[in-house]
Design an enzyme around this catalytic site. Structure first.
Site, PDB file in Angstrom:
ATOM      1  N   SER A 110       0.682  -1.233  -0.045  1.00 16.46           N
ATOM      2  CA  SER A 110       0.126  -0.063  -0.067  1.00 16.46           C
ATOM      3  C   SER A 110       0.993   1.264  -0.011  1.00 16.46           C
ATOM      4  O   SER A 110       1.786   1.375  -0.938  1.00 16.46           O
ATOM      5  CB  SER A 110      -1.036  -0.084   1.310  1.00 16.46           C
ATOM      6  OG  SER A 110      -2.007   0.836   0.990  1.00 16.46           O
ATOM      7  N   ASP A 250      -9.376  -5.208  -5.099  1.00 17.39           N
ATOM      8  CA  ASP A 250      -8.595  -4.100  -4.453  1.00 17.39           C
ATOM      9  C   ASP A 250      -9.043  -2.722  -4.507  1.00 17.39           C
ATOM     10  O   ASP A 250      -9.383  -2.299  -5.496  1.00 17.39           O
ATOM     11  CB  ASP A 250      -7.008  -4.347  -4.894  1.00 17.39           C
ATOM     12  CG  ASP A 250      -6.010  -3.924  -4.135  1.00 17.39           C
ATOM     13  OD1 ASP A 250      -6.313  -3.286  -3.318  1.00 17.39           O
ATOM     14  OD2 ASP A 250      -4.995  -4.533  -4.230  1.00 17.39           O
ATOM     15  N   HIS A 277      -7.232  -5.997  -0.891  1.00 21.13           N
ATOM     16  CA  HIS A 277      -6.005  -5.228  -0.515  1.00 21.13           C
ATOM     17  C   HIS A 277      -5.111  -5.980   0.183  1.00 21.13           C
ATOM     18  O   HIS A 277      -4.127  -5.587   0.620  1.00 21.13           O
ATOM     19  CB  HIS A 277      -6.424  -3.885   0.066  1.00 21.13           C
ATOM     20  CG  HIS A 277      -5.548  -2.515   0.231  1.00 21.13           C
ATOM     21  ND1 HIS A 277      -4.877  -2.307  -1.029  1.00 21.13           N
ATOM     22  CD2 HIS A 277      -4.895  -1.956   1.280  1.00 21.13           C
ATOM     23  CE1 HIS A 277      -4.316  -1.277  -0.802  1.00 21.13           C
ATOM     24  NE2 HIS A 277      -4.154  -1.196   0.595  1.00 21.13           N
TER      25      HIS A 277
END
Length: 305
Positions: A110, A250, A277
């Protein structure tokens, strides 16, 4: 059986401390796999499963970025303190303090993926490989895609979110409940959420200083200092083998991830069909196989001697 961490503690960074943990043994062959967590303002906890790669000879380094977890908390610092450069410098310092700057692999997830990519673009000589997991290349792209994903939520959910965002009442229970509808679809699709994932959420909630300053009140309402940040322009400068990972569901949609594949020379992109995610939690078997395949293909001779 997972290996017991062989070292943990803190290293000095400026006048602060960065918490770290090593699983496996450094300087005994293969380069260290350094886990750069998301947020910003989260903790290493949800990536703790990466320690399993130490069983295959890859020592693993976890750390908590400044402002949360076991590192120094600074709730009094304003948004001008929390910069990308601060966290790049912290990563450089950690590599030097642990003596692994001459041989390491980065796994950035991320926000951590963007941070790792920006680090890699400076072509540090010790970097052997890069994994960018579930990371947008641009927050402007991210925000555009958030509008698309939000519009697909069940009737009334986005309207509730928008109402509270306009009123500045994002801490309300109603907003938090509506927010979870998005998170269950696009952040982690497991039910219940894994303990290590919950641990990170609790840590972030306990001290949201960094998250609120740089990101905002939620994943999809980015109003912090990162709202215009992008690494797209430096991606062609990355010159190490790169694996890009994302999930079919995601919040980091294919449009936000594609620049890594298109602009980093030779980058390989793998999409996890049953993940959002957190593919490392949602599809751990495939994730482990893919990572070992990638790691096994790296040139580590400079480290292994």
């Amino acid at each position: 059986m997972a290996l017991t961490p062989s070292a943990k503690g803190t290293v000095p960074f400026r006048e602060f401390r960065t918490w770290y943990r090593v699983t496996g043994e450094l300087h005994r062959g293969r380069p260290a796999l350094v886990a750069v967590h998301g947020g910003p303002g989260a903790t290493h906890d949800y990536l703790v499963g990466l320690a399993a790669f130490a069983e295959h000879g890859w020592p693993v380094v976890h750390y908590d970025q400044l402002g949360n977890g076991g590192s120094t908390h600074l709730p009094e610092r304003g948004a001008d303190f929390w910069t990308v450069r601060l966290f790049l410098d912290e990563l450089d310092n950690l590599l030097e303090r642990l003596g692994i700057a001459d041989g390491y692999v980065l796994f950035g997830q991320s926000w951590g993926g963007m941070l790792a990519a920006r680090h890699a673009a400076d072509r540090p000589p010790g970097l052997r490989g890069l994994v960018v997991a579930n990371a947008p290349a641009s927050y402007r792209l991210w925000l555009e895609e958030m509008e698309v994903l939000r519009a697909r939520l069940p009737p009334g959910v986005n309207e509730t979110l928008l109402r509270h965002e306009a009123a500045g009442t994002t801490a309300s229970e109603e907003y938090q409940t509506a927010m979870m509808v998005f998170y269950d679809k696009h952040v982690c699709r497991l039910d219940p959420w894994p303990r290590e994932y919950l641990a990170t959420l609790m840590e972030t909630s306990n001290d949201p200083t960094v998250y609120h300053a740089m990101n905002g009140p939620s994943e999809f309402h980015v109003i912090g200092t990162l709202k215009d940040w992008s690494v797209t322009g430096v991606l062609p400068d990355i010159d190490v083998p790169t694996l890009v990972i994302s999930g079919r569901h995601d919040e980091a949609t294919p449009r936000t991830v594609r620049p890594y594949h298109d602009l980093i020379p030779g980058a390989r992109w793998e999409i996890f069909e049953d993940s959002s995610h957190a593919p490392h939690l949602e599809e751990p078997d495939r994730f482990g196989t893919l990572m070992l395949d990638f790691l096994g293909g790296l040139d580590t001779t400079a480290t292994e001697g």
